[in-house]
Design a protein around this motif. Structure first.
Motif, PDB file in Angstrom:
ATOM      1  N   ARG A  98       0.825  -1.217   0.000  1.00  0.00           N
ATOM      2  CA  ARG A  98       0.000   0.000   0.000  1.00  0.00           C
ATOM      3  C   ARG A  98       0.856   1.264   0.000  1.00  0.00           C
ATOM      4  NH1 ARG A  98      -5.415  -0.574   1.629  1.00  0.00           N
ATOM      5  NH2 ARG A  98      -5.553   1.662   1.289  1.00  0.00           N
ATOM      6  N   VAL A  99       1.933   1.272   0.765  1.00  0.00           N
ATOM      7  CA  VAL A  99       2.815   2.443   0.813  1.00  0.00           C
ATOM      8  C   VAL A  99       3.506   2.637  -0.537  1.00  0.00           C
ATOM      9  CG1 VAL A  99       4.921   3.390   1.844  1.00  0.00           C
ATOM     10  CG2 VAL A  99       3.155   2.428   3.312  1.00  0.00           C
ATOM     11  N   ARG A 100       3.936   1.532  -1.135  1.00  0.00           N
ATOM     12  CA  ARG A 100       4.586   1.608  -2.459  1.00  0.00           C
ATOM     13  C   ARG A 100       3.623   2.190  -3.494  1.00  0.00           C
ATOM     14  NH1 ARG A 100       6.091  -3.942  -3.865  1.00  0.00           N
ATOM     15  NH2 ARG A 100       7.706  -3.737  -2.267  1.00  0.00           N
ATOM     16  N   GLU A 101       2.363   1.720  -3.461  1.00  0.00           N
ATOM     17  CA  GLU A 101       1.348   2.227  -4.396  1.00  0.00           C
ATOM     18  C   GLU A 101       1.109   3.723  -4.182  1.00  0.00           C
ATOM     19  OE1 GLU A 101      -2.025  -0.215  -3.568  1.00  0.00           O
ATOM     20  OE2 GLU A 101      -1.373  -1.866  -4.861  1.00  0.00           O
ATOM     21  N   PHE A 102       1.066   4.123  -2.899  1.00  0.00           N
ATOM     22  CA  PHE A 102       0.813   5.532  -2.587  1.00  0.00           C
ATOM     23  C   PHE A 102       1.970   6.414  -3.083  1.00  0.00           C
ATOM     24  CE2 PHE A 102       0.822   9.264   0.213  1.00  0.00           C
ATOM     25  CZ  PHE A 102      -0.486   9.701   0.031  1.00  0.00           C
ATOM     26  N   LYS A 104       3.948   5.780  -5.575  1.00  0.00           N
ATOM     27  CA  LYS A 104       3.879   5.816  -7.039  1.00  0.00           C
ATOM     28  C   LYS A 104       2.855   6.857  -7.486  1.00  0.00           C
ATOM     29  CE  LYS A 104       4.210   4.058 -11.344  1.00  0.00           C
ATOM     30  NZ  LYS A 104       3.327   4.995 -12.027  1.00  0.00           N
ATOM     31  N   LYS A 105       1.699   6.894  -6.795  1.00  0.00           N
ATOM     32  CA  LYS A 105       0.665   7.875  -7.142  1.00  0.00           C
ATOM     33  C   LYS A 105       1.147   9.302  -6.865  1.00  0.00           C
ATOM     34  CE  LYS A 105      -3.126   4.641  -6.337  1.00  0.00           C
ATOM     35  NZ  LYS A 105      -4.076   4.127  -5.331  1.00  0.00           N
ATOM     36  N   THR A 106       1.937   9.466  -5.794  1.00  0.00           N
ATOM     37  CA  THR A 106       2.498  10.781  -5.476  1.00  0.00           C
ATOM     38  C   THR A 106       3.436  11.248  -6.580  1.00  0.00           C
ATOM     39  OG1 THR A 106       2.389  10.214  -3.122  1.00  0.00           O
ATOM     40  CG2 THR A 106       3.733  12.109  -3.700  1.00  0.00           C
ATOM     41  N   GLU A 107       4.246  10.316  -7.087  1.00  0.00           N
ATOM     42  CA  GLU A 107       5.157  10.643  -8.200  1.00  0.00           C
ATOM     43  C   GLU A 107       4.363  11.040  -9.445  1.00  0.00           C
ATOM     44  OE1 GLU A 107       7.560   7.158  -8.624  1.00  0.00           O
ATOM     45  OE2 GLU A 107       8.522   7.429  -6.667  1.00  0.00           O
ATOM     46  N   ASP A 108       3.268  10.304  -9.711  1.00  0.00           N
ATOM     47  CA  ASP A 108       2.415  10.629 -10.861  1.00  0.00           C
ATOM     48  C   ASP A 108       1.814  12.018 -10.709  1.00  0.00           C
ATOM     49  OD1 ASP A 108       2.950   8.140 -11.885  1.00  0.00           O
ATOM     50  OD2 ASP A 108       1.070   7.218 -11.192  1.00  0.00           O
ATOM     51  N   LEU A 109       1.466  12.381  -9.467  1.00  0.00           N
ATOM     52  CA  LEU A 109       0.888  13.701  -9.199  1.00  0.00           C
ATOM     53  C   LEU A 109       1.908  14.799  -9.510  1.00  0.00           C
ATOM     54  CD1 LEU A 109      -1.443  15.411  -7.987  1.00  0.00           C
ATOM     55  CD2 LEU A 109      -0.347  15.108  -5.753  1.00  0.00           C
ATOM     56  N   GLU A 110       3.153  14.582  -9.096  1.00  0.00           N
ATOM     57  CA  GLU A 110       4.201  15.583  -9.345  1.00  0.00           C
ATOM     58  C   GLU A 110       4.417  15.788 -10.848  1.00  0.00           C
ATOM     59  OE1 GLU A 110       7.558  14.116  -7.185  1.00  0.00           O
ATOM     60  OE2 GLU A 110       6.699  14.629  -5.223  1.00  0.00           O
ATOM     61  N   LYS A 111       4.342  14.673 -11.588  1.00  0.00           N
ATOM     62  CA  LYS A 111       4.535  14.763 -13.046  1.00  0.00           C
ATOM     63  C   LYS A 111       3.382  15.511 -13.714  1.00  0.00           C
ATOM     64  CE  LYS A 111       7.083  10.393 -13.347  1.00  0.00           C
ATOM     65  NZ  LYS A 111       6.928   8.948 -13.643  1.00  0.00           N
ATOM     66  N   ALA A 112       2.206  15.481 -13.056  1.00  0.00           N
ATOM     67  CA  ALA A 112       1.006  16.080 -13.668  1.00  0.00           C
ATOM     68  C   ALA A 112       0.871  17.576 -13.385  1.00  0.00           C
ATOM     69  CB  ALA A 112      -0.242  15.355 -13.161  1.00  0.00           C
ATOM     70  N   GLN A 113       1.822  18.155 -12.667  1.00  0.00           N
ATOM     71  CA  GLN A 113       1.742  19.593 -12.347  1.00  0.00           C
ATOM     72  C   GLN A 113       1.640  20.412 -13.629  1.00  0.00           C
ATOM     73  OE1 GLN A 113       4.856  20.986  -9.821  1.00  0.00           O
ATOM     74  NE2 GLN A 113       3.944  20.188  -7.974  1.00  0.00           N
ATOM     75  N   VAL A 122      -5.054  15.951  -7.302  1.00  0.00           N
ATOM     76  CA  VAL A 122      -4.787  16.394  -5.920  1.00  0.00           C
ATOM     77  C   VAL A 122      -5.917  15.940  -4.995  1.00  0.00           C
ATOM     78  CG1 VAL A 122      -4.637  18.418  -4.398  1.00  0.00           C
ATOM     79  CG2 VAL A 122      -3.316  18.360  -6.520  1.00  0.00           C
ATOM     80  N   ASP A 123      -7.159  16.153  -5.432  1.00  0.00           N
ATOM     81  CA  ASP A 123      -8.324  15.735  -4.633  1.00  0.00           C
ATOM     82  C   ASP A 123      -8.323  14.220  -4.428  1.00  0.00           C
ATOM     83  OD1 ASP A 123      -9.093  18.355  -4.615  1.00  0.00           O
ATOM     84  OD2 ASP A 123     -10.517  18.145  -6.284  1.00  0.00           O
ATOM     85  N   TYR A 124      -8.002  13.500  -5.493  1.00  0.00           N
ATOM     86  CA  TYR A 124      -7.933  12.027  -5.419  1.00  0.00           C
ATOM     87  C   TYR A 124      -6.859  11.591  -4.412  1.00  0.00           C
ATOM     88  CZ  TYR A 124      -6.642   7.276  -6.866  1.00  0.00           C
ATOM     89  OH  TYR A 124      -6.335   5.943  -6.868  1.00  0.00           O
ATOM     90  N   MET A 125      -5.700  12.257  -4.432  1.00  0.00           N
ATOM     91  CA  MET A 125      -4.605  11.891  -3.518  1.00  0.00           C
ATOM     92  C   MET A 125      -4.973  12.169  -2.058  1.00  0.00           C
ATOM     93  SD  MET A 125      -2.214  10.311  -4.943  1.00  0.00           S
ATOM     94  CE  MET A 125      -0.998  10.351  -3.628  1.00  0.00           C
ATOM     95  N   HIS A 126      -5.734  13.223  -1.829  1.00  0.00           N
ATOM     96  CA  HIS A 126      -6.191  13.509  -0.461  1.00  0.00           C
ATOM     97  C   HIS A 126      -7.076  12.376   0.052  1.00  0.00           C
ATOM     98  CE1 HIS A 126      -5.442  18.104  -0.869  1.00  0.00           C
ATOM     99  NE2 HIS A 126      -4.414  17.479  -0.332  1.00  0.00           N
ATOM    100  N   ARG A 127      -7.969  11.892  -0.837  1.00  0.00           N
ATOM    101  CA  ARG A 127      -8.841  10.769  -0.458  1.00  0.00           C
ATOM    102  C   ARG A 127      -8.000   9.507  -0.203  1.00  0.00           C
ATOM    103  NH1 ARG A 127     -11.960  12.908  -4.669  1.00  0.00           N
ATOM    104  NH2 ARG A 127     -11.396  11.192  -6.091  1.00  0.00           N
ATOM    105  N   GLU A 128      -7.022   9.271  -1.071  1.00  0.00           N
ATOM    106  CA  GLU A 128      -6.153   8.095  -0.920  1.00  0.00           C
ATOM    107  C   GLU A 128      -5.341   8.163   0.377  1.00  0.00           C
ATOM    108  OE1 GLU A 128      -5.672   5.170  -3.087  1.00  0.00           O
ATOM    109  OE2 GLU A 128      -7.685   5.991  -3.341  1.00  0.00           O
ATOM    110  N   GLU A 129      -4.896   9.368   0.712  1.00  0.00           N
ATOM    111  CA  GLU A 129      -4.107   9.560   1.943  1.00  0.00           C
ATOM    112  C   GLU A 129      -4.947   9.248   3.174  1.00  0.00           C
ATOM    113  OE1 GLU A 129      -0.966  12.837   3.745  1.00  0.00           O
ATOM    114  OE2 GLU A 129      -2.428  13.460   2.256  1.00  0.00           O
ATOM    115  N   ARG A 130      -6.215   9.701   3.148  1.00  0.00           N
ATOM    116  CA  ARG A 130      -7.121   9.414   4.271  1.00  0.00           C
ATOM    117  C   ARG A 130      -7.381   7.916   4.387  1.00  0.00           C
ATOM    118  NH1 ARG A 130      -9.601  14.357   2.712  1.00  0.00           N
ATOM    119  NH2 ARG A 130     -11.114  13.285   1.389  1.00  0.00           N
TER     120      ARG A 130
END
Length: 225
Positions: A98-102, A104-113, A122-130
Motif C-alpha cells: 500500500r505504501v509503495r502504491e501511494f 507511485k501515485k504521489t510521483e504521478d501527481l508531481e509529473k502532472a503539475q 490532488v483531490d484524489y490523492m487527499h482521499r487516498e491519503e485518508r
C-alpha cells in the motif's frame, strides 16, 4: 453466526464473544463448549485476509486467554500462535504494497503539475491519503494485539525459539518505523525479552536495531524512553 457466509455477521459474532471474555467466569465456561473454539480458530485461519475488523476481534479473544498461563496449551492446540504469525506477516506485506502504491501515485501527481487534470488528481490523492491513514490505524491495532498475544505465549522458551526461527525478530524490528506508542511499547518489551540470548542480539544488530532505536532517545513518552 460463524457459519454464516456474511462477513459482517461473523464480525458481530466475534464482538459478542469478546464481550463475554470480559468475565473470567465466562471464559472458563466457554472453554468447555464442544465446538466453539474449534470454529473460532478455523474462522481466524480462513478469514484473516478477508476482514481486518473480524481479525481484530478474534485476536482480542485469544489475547484475553493468553493472559493466563493455564490456557496456553489450549491456544497451542488450536494453532493460534502459528495463525497469529501468519497474520503479522500478511499485514507487514500489505503495508509495504500500500505504501509503495501511494508513493507511485504521489510521483504521478508531481509529473502532472501544470496539466488540466492536476487539481482532480490532488483531490484524489487527499482521499487516498485518508484511506491509507485509516488502514494503518486499524492495522496497528491488529499488530498490537498480535504481538501482545505472542509475547504472552513466549513465556515458554520452546515456543519463543519457534517464533525466532520464523523471523519474529525482523518482524518486530520492522515495527520500530511506526509511530503508534502502544504498538512500540509492546514491541520494545518483546525485543528486550529476546535480547537475553546472545544469538538474538546478533540478529538484532544485523537488522540495524541501534539506528532504529536512536530516534526514541530522547522522546516525550517516558514508558518508551
Amino acid at each position: 453466526m460463524f457459519y454464516d457466509e456474511n462477513g459482517e455477521t461473523k464480525t458481530e459474532g466475534a464482538m459478542s464473544l469478546l464481550y463475554l471474555c470480559f468475565s473470567h467466569e465466562n471464559m472458563e465456561i466457554m472453554l468447555d463448549h464442544e465446538t466453539l473454539f474449534g470454529t473460532v480458530s478455523r474462522t481466524l485461519r480462513d478469514d484473516y485476509k478477508k476482514s481486518i475488523d473480524l481479525t481484530l476481534y478474534l485476536l482480542n479473544i485469544f489475547q484475553a486467554y493468553s493472559n493466563f498461563t493455564q490456557f496456553h496449551e489450549f491456544l497451542s492446540n488450536n494453532q493460534i500462535g502459528d495463525t497469529t504469525m501468519k497474520i503479522i506477516d500478511h499485514e507487514i506485506k500489505r503495508y509495504i504494497v500500500r505504501v509503495r502504491e501511494f508513493k507511485k501515485k504521489t510521483e504521478d501527481l508531481e509529473k502532472a503539475q501544470g496539466t488540466d487534470k492536476y487539481q482532480e488528481m490532488v483531490d484524489y490523492m487527499h482521499r487516498e491519503e485518508r484511506k491509507l491513514a485509516v488502514m494503518v490505524k486499524k492495522q496497528e491495532k491488529v499488530l498490537f494485539v498480535a504481538f501482545h498475544l505472542l509475547l504472552n505465549l513466549a513465556e515458554d522458551l520452546q515456543i519463543e525459539r519457534k517464533m525466532k526461527n520464523r523471523r519474529i525478530i525482523s518482524q518486530l524490528i520492522s515495527m520500530l518505523d511506526r509511530n503508534n506508542p502502544d504498538l512500540l511499547f509492546i514491541v520494545l518489551n518483546f525485543l528486550k525479552k529476546l535480547s537475553i540470548f546472545g544469538e538474538n542480539k546478533v540478529e538484532m544488530k544485523e537488522c540495524n536495531i541501534v539506528d532504529k532505536l536512536n530516534r526514541f532517545i530522547p522522546c516525550n513518552n517516558q514508558l518508551l524512553l
